[in-house]
Design a protein around this motif. Structure first.
Motif, PDB file in Angstrom:
ATOM      1  N   LEU A  17      28.145  84.633 -44.462  1.00 54.08           N
ATOM      2  CA  LEU A  17      27.290  85.482 -45.291  1.00 54.08           C
ATOM      3  C   LEU A  17      26.897  84.764 -46.578  1.00 54.08           C
ATOM      4  O   LEU A  17      25.745  84.855 -47.024  1.00 54.08           O
ATOM      5  N   ALA A  18      27.830  84.010 -47.149  1.00 57.37           N
ATOM      6  CA  ALA A  18      27.518  83.233 -48.349  1.00 57.37           C
ATOM      7  C   ALA A  18      26.468  82.174 -48.026  1.00 57.37           C
ATOM      8  O   ALA A  18      25.535  81.947 -48.801  1.00 57.37           O
ATOM      9  N   PHE A  19      26.614  81.549 -46.866  1.00 56.42           N
ATOM     10  CA  PHE A  19      25.617  80.545 -46.474  1.00 56.42           C
ATOM     11  C   PHE A  19      24.244  81.184 -46.283  1.00 56.42           C
ATOM     12  O   PHE A  19      23.229  80.659 -46.762  1.00 56.42           O
ATOM     13  N   MET A  20      24.201  82.316 -45.609  1.00 59.34           N
ATOM     14  CA  MET A  20      22.915  82.991 -45.346  1.00 59.34           C
ATOM     15  C   MET A  20      22.197  83.311 -46.661  1.00 59.34           C
ATOM     16  O   MET A  20      20.982  83.198 -46.751  1.00 59.34           O
ATOM     17  N   LYS A  21      22.974  83.702 -47.649  1.00 56.03           N
ATOM     18  CA  LYS A  21      22.405  84.025 -48.950  1.00 56.03           C
ATOM     19  C   LYS A  21      21.770  82.787 -49.583  1.00 56.03           C
ATOM     20  O   LYS A  21      20.642  82.825 -50.078  1.00 56.03           O
ATOM     21  N   GLU A  22      22.499  81.693 -49.558  1.00 56.10           N
ATOM     22  CA  GLU A  22      21.995  80.426 -50.106  1.00 56.10           C
ATOM     23  C   GLU A  22      20.786  79.908 -49.329  1.00 56.10           C
ATOM     24  O   GLU A  22      19.864  79.345 -49.901  1.00 56.10           O
ATOM     25  N   TRP A  23      20.837  80.083 -48.036  1.00 53.96           N
ATOM     26  CA  TRP A  23      19.815  79.516 -47.150  1.00 53.96           C
ATOM     27  C   TRP A  23      18.469  80.217 -47.344  1.00 53.96           C
ATOM     28  O   TRP A  23      17.415  79.603 -47.293  1.00 53.96           O
ATOM     29  N   GLY A  24      18.539  81.520 -47.559  1.00 49.65           N
ATOM     30  CA  GLY A  24      17.381  82.316 -47.933  1.00 49.65           C
ATOM     31  C   GLY A  24      16.170  82.131 -47.043  1.00 49.65           C
ATOM     32  O   GLY A  24      16.254  82.249 -45.818  1.00 49.65           O
ATOM     33  N   GLU A  25      15.065  81.839 -47.673  1.00 48.13           N
ATOM     34  CA  GLU A  25      13.769  81.729 -46.986  1.00 48.13           C
ATOM     35  C   GLU A  25      13.715  80.584 -45.985  1.00 48.13           C
ATOM     36  O   GLU A  25      12.835  80.558 -45.116  1.00 48.13           O
ATOM     37  N   ARG A  26      14.630  79.641 -46.127  1.00 49.18           N
ATOM     38  CA  ARG A  26      14.630  78.502 -45.194  1.00 49.18           C
ATOM     39  C   ARG A  26      14.889  78.949 -43.754  1.00 49.18           C
ATOM     40  O   ARG A  26      14.598  78.220 -42.810  1.00 49.18           O
ATOM     41  N   SER A  27      15.447  80.174 -43.606  1.00 52.09           N
ATOM     42  CA  SER A  27      15.683  80.747 -42.274  1.00 52.09           C
ATOM     43  C   SER A  27      14.415  80.843 -41.434  1.00 52.09           C
ATOM     44  O   SER A  27      14.469  80.804 -40.210  1.00 52.09           O
ATOM     45  N   LYS A  28      13.291  81.027 -42.117  1.00 53.24           N
ATOM     46  CA  LYS A  28      12.032  81.200 -41.382  1.00 53.24           C
ATOM     47  C   LYS A  28      11.677  79.927 -40.627  1.00 53.24           C
ATOM     48  O   LYS A  28      11.315  79.959 -39.460  1.00 53.24           O
ATOM     49  N   GLU A  29      11.768  78.826 -41.335  1.00 57.05           N
ATOM     50  CA  GLU A  29      11.446  77.541 -40.725  1.00 57.05           C
ATOM     51  C   GLU A  29      12.598  77.040 -39.862  1.00 57.05           C
ATOM     52  O   GLU A  29      12.397  76.433 -38.813  1.00 57.05           O
ATOM     53  N   CYS A  30      13.784  77.310 -40.302  1.00 52.41           N
ATOM     54  CA  CYS A  30      14.969  76.768 -39.652  1.00 52.41           C
ATOM     55  C   CYS A  30      16.024  77.868 -39.503  1.00 52.41           C
ATOM     56  O   CYS A  30      16.892  78.036 -40.363  1.00 52.41           O
ATOM     57  N   PRO A  31      15.925  78.638 -38.411  1.00 58.20           N
ATOM     58  CA  PRO A  31      16.813  79.792 -38.219  1.00 58.20           C
ATOM     59  C   PRO A  31      18.275  79.385 -38.039  1.00 58.20           C
ATOM     60  O   PRO A  31      18.579  78.239 -37.732  1.00 58.20           O
ATOM     61  N   VAL A  32      19.145  80.374 -38.226  1.00 59.89           N
ATOM     62  CA  VAL A  32      20.584  80.097 -38.214  1.00 59.89           C
ATOM     63  C   VAL A  32      21.266  80.749 -37.011  1.00 59.89           C
ATOM     64  O   VAL A  32      21.058  81.924 -36.709  1.00 59.89           O
ATOM     65  N   VAL A  33      22.071  79.952 -36.352  1.00 60.41           N
ATOM     66  CA  VAL A  33      22.840  80.368 -35.183  1.00 60.41           C
ATOM     67  C   VAL A  33      24.311  80.375 -35.589  1.00 60.41           C
ATOM     68  O   VAL A  33      24.745  79.508 -36.348  1.00 60.41           O
TER      69      VAL A  33
END
Ligand code: SPV
Ligand code: MG
Length: 298
Positions: free
Chosen positions: A200-216
């Motif tokens: 969850l901490a990573f997802m917060k930091e990753w933010g908008e980058r999820s759009k280009e590079c989604p997280v598994v």
């Protein structure tokens, strides 16, 4: 599901969709088929489960071509995409190039490589002692894979082991970002703690980058987390990484123990699938029909 869509394209769509998606572990043809029949849209070709099913350790004891043969059976048995756990890519950038070429040829939709050193060790074993790959070297491996693939939709997922190895969130973000820039189609962020906090901490930091590079993610250790927590955090895809294998071991241990102790099949027959169910899973129906077409009897 649109069965005419290429498997690679199906997996890419899952990674990029706004829905939370799921990949189910499989380790051979029949478990792959079972995952598909259960309704899963994609399969995780788990290194742990494939090696366990072969009776070897998750330390690259099975050669990469032996893994390739297994995943080919899985691919032949199914119409949904397979993401192969490619460990470290079985060597350097050059081994990665050959791996990508062969996976494409066998209808595998993507490969996940982790930033460790060949031969790898499972992420839940001796974790602090596990060396991580050099960031630049690993980025070269991602680029080499991307430059090699013939199909644009073939997926290369970069797995970050920084949290596993105890290097902390900032290192994890730094690595994920480097791998994103190197062209990874998604990031697999792994965690070995029993709560989802690191993810969850990573997802917060990753933010908008999820759009280009989604997280598994792979919630094997934080299994008690409600799935909605992942959904709300913006995770793209959850991998149920080893549960067919673990259930199979439970079942095999139980049935062999009973048959051994009782020297009889009496108490197992009604607890196991029929032989007819095996024939069905093997698609004997298709062969029966083909025999009528092609085996002309004089
Ligand atoms: C696997 O299934 O082989 C994985 C996930 O890589 S884990 O075992 O958690 O490392
Ligand atoms: Mg693995």
């Amino acid at each position: 599901k649109n069965l005419t869509t290429k498997k690679s394209t199906q997996l890419r769509a899952m990674l990029q969709s706004n829905e939370l998606e799921f990949l189910m572990e499989a380790h051979n043809g029949i478990s792959a088929k079972i995952a598909e029949e259960a309704g899963f849209k994609g399969i995780w070709g788990s290194g742990l489960s494939i090696s366990a099913s072969l009776g070897v350790r998750d330390n690259n004891e099975a050669s990469w071509t032996q893994v390739l043969d297994v995943v080919e059976y899985m691919s032949d048995a199914t119409r949904i995409p397979i993401l192969l756990d490619g460990d470290t890519g079985y060597g350097n950038f050059n081994n990665m190039r050959r791996l990508v070429m062969k996976l494409e040829q066998r209808g595998v939709a993507g490969v996940c490589i982790e930033d460790k050193i060949f031969p790898k060790t499972n992420s839940f074993l001796r974790t602090e002692a596990q060396p991580l790959a050099d960031i630049e070297e690993f980025c070269g491996k991602i680029k080499a894979g991307q430059d090699t693939k013939l199909d644009d939709d073939f997926n290369i997922i970069a797995r970050v082991e920084a949290l596993i190895a105890g290097w902390g969130l900032q290192e994890a973000v730094k690595r994920a970002d480097a791998y994103r820039k190197a062209g990874a189609n998604a990031i697999l962020m792994h965690s070995k703690i029993s709560k989802p906090d690191e993810i969850l901490a990573f997802m917060k930091e990753w933010g908008e980058r999820s759009k280009e590079c989604p997280v598994v993610i792979v919630p094997t250790k934080y299994y008690a987390t409600p799935t909605n927590v992942f959904r709300e955090a913006g995770v793209s895809t959850v991998i149920w990484a080893n549960h067919q294998m673990r259930m199979a071991v439970t079942a095999m241990q139980n049935v062999t123990k009973t048959i051994f102790e009782e020297q009889s099949l009496m108490n197992v027959e009604d607890k196991i699938v029929s032989v007819a169910e095996l024939f069905r899973l093997q698609n004997d129906k298709e062969l029966e029909a083909a025999e009528k077409l092609y085996l002309t009897v004089a």
